[in-house]
Design an enzyme around this catalytic site. Structure first.
Site, PDB file in Angstrom:
ATOM      1  N   VAL A 297      72.367  57.733  93.933  1.00 36.65           N
ATOM      2  CA  VAL A 297      73.713  57.648  93.385  1.00 36.65           C
ATOM      3  C   VAL A 297      74.462  56.510  94.066  1.00 36.65           C
ATOM      4  O   VAL A 297      74.481  56.416  95.294  1.00 36.65           O
ATOM      5  CB  VAL A 297      74.487  58.967  93.616  1.00 36.65           C
ATOM      6  N   CYS A 298      75.075  55.651  93.262  1.00 35.88           N
ATOM      7  CA  CYS A 298      75.877  54.552  93.785  1.00 35.88           C
ATOM      8  C   CYS A 298      77.341  54.982  93.769  1.00 35.88           C
ATOM      9  O   CYS A 298      78.026  54.874  92.755  1.00 35.88           O
ATOM     10  CB  CYS A 298      75.673  53.300  92.926  1.00 35.88           C
ATOM     11  N   LEU A 299      77.775  55.528  94.894  1.00 37.78           N
ATOM     12  CA  LEU A 299      79.150  55.956  95.075  1.00 37.78           C
ATOM     13  C   LEU A 299      79.563  55.471  96.459  1.00 37.78           C
ATOM     14  O   LEU A 299      78.932  55.834  97.458  1.00 37.78           O
ATOM     15  CB  LEU A 299      79.244  57.484  94.969  1.00 37.78           C
TER      16      LEU A 299
END
Length: 191
Positions: free
Chosen positions: A109-111
């Site tokens: 996840v790109c957060l």
């Protein structure tokens, strides 16, 4: 029922009786995650699941968006809270195959708050709202899935069609190609 106060109760029990050699002291990560979970304020579209109610360091978050591109989906994220929490963010993976610019096929996840912008003052609640926001407003500017980001930027209608196809269990783009290659390899092994 989740035993959210089990660590507090164990501490009280330990104070009431003489200490034994085999009694474990709760780690800083366990104390902090207990606090975070007790203070969790989930939106109506999110639920948590604790496979082992006594292990608050490993749990799942289920997001069922009620608006946006992903409104009909159900997305499961696994949380693994390490011993250095809250000084390091938990490891979060998406267990559901999803066509999303900010989630790759391995579930990464790109957060930003799960990476460089993590601070010890942030909580599990912050991550929940960050993940939910990714489903309301996917960010093509910081993609893990570059193909999905490009489609979102150039053709929102096609992006929505791809999302719905993926939610219904279909394959989109490279996923379909990879699945096709696996089937060919299986067929060749059969021959």
């Amino acid at each position: 029922m989740i035993k959210l106060f089990s660590l507090k109760q164990q501490k009280k029990d330990g104070e009431a009786s003489p200490r034994t050699g085999n009694q474990k002291k709760a780690s800083a990560a366990q104390l902090r995650i207990t606090k975070d979970i007790n203070e969790l304020n989930l939106p109506k579209t999110c639920t948590t699941e604790f496979p082992d109610p006594d292990d608050l360091l490993n749990f799942k978050l289920v997001i069922c968006p009620d608006e946006g591109f992903y409104r009909t989906g159900r997305f499961v994220f696994s949380f693994k809270v390490g011993p250095n929490y809250p000084h390091e963010p938990p490891k979060v993976k998406c267990e559901t195959q999803v066509y999303h610019p900010n989630i790759d096929q391995q579930g990464n996840v790109c957060l930003n708050i799960l990476r460089e912008d993590w601070k010890p003052v942030l909580t599990i609640n912050s991550i929940v709202y960050g993940l939910q926001y990714l489903f309301l407003e996917p960010n093509p500017e910081d993609p893990l899935n570059k193909e999905a980001a490009e489609v979102l930027t150039n053709n929102r209608r096609l992006f929505e069609q791809n999302v719905q196809k993926a939610i219904k269990g279909g394959y989109v783009g490279d996923s379909e190609l990879q699945q096709h290659c696996v089937k060919i390899k299986q067929w060749k092994n059969y021959l």
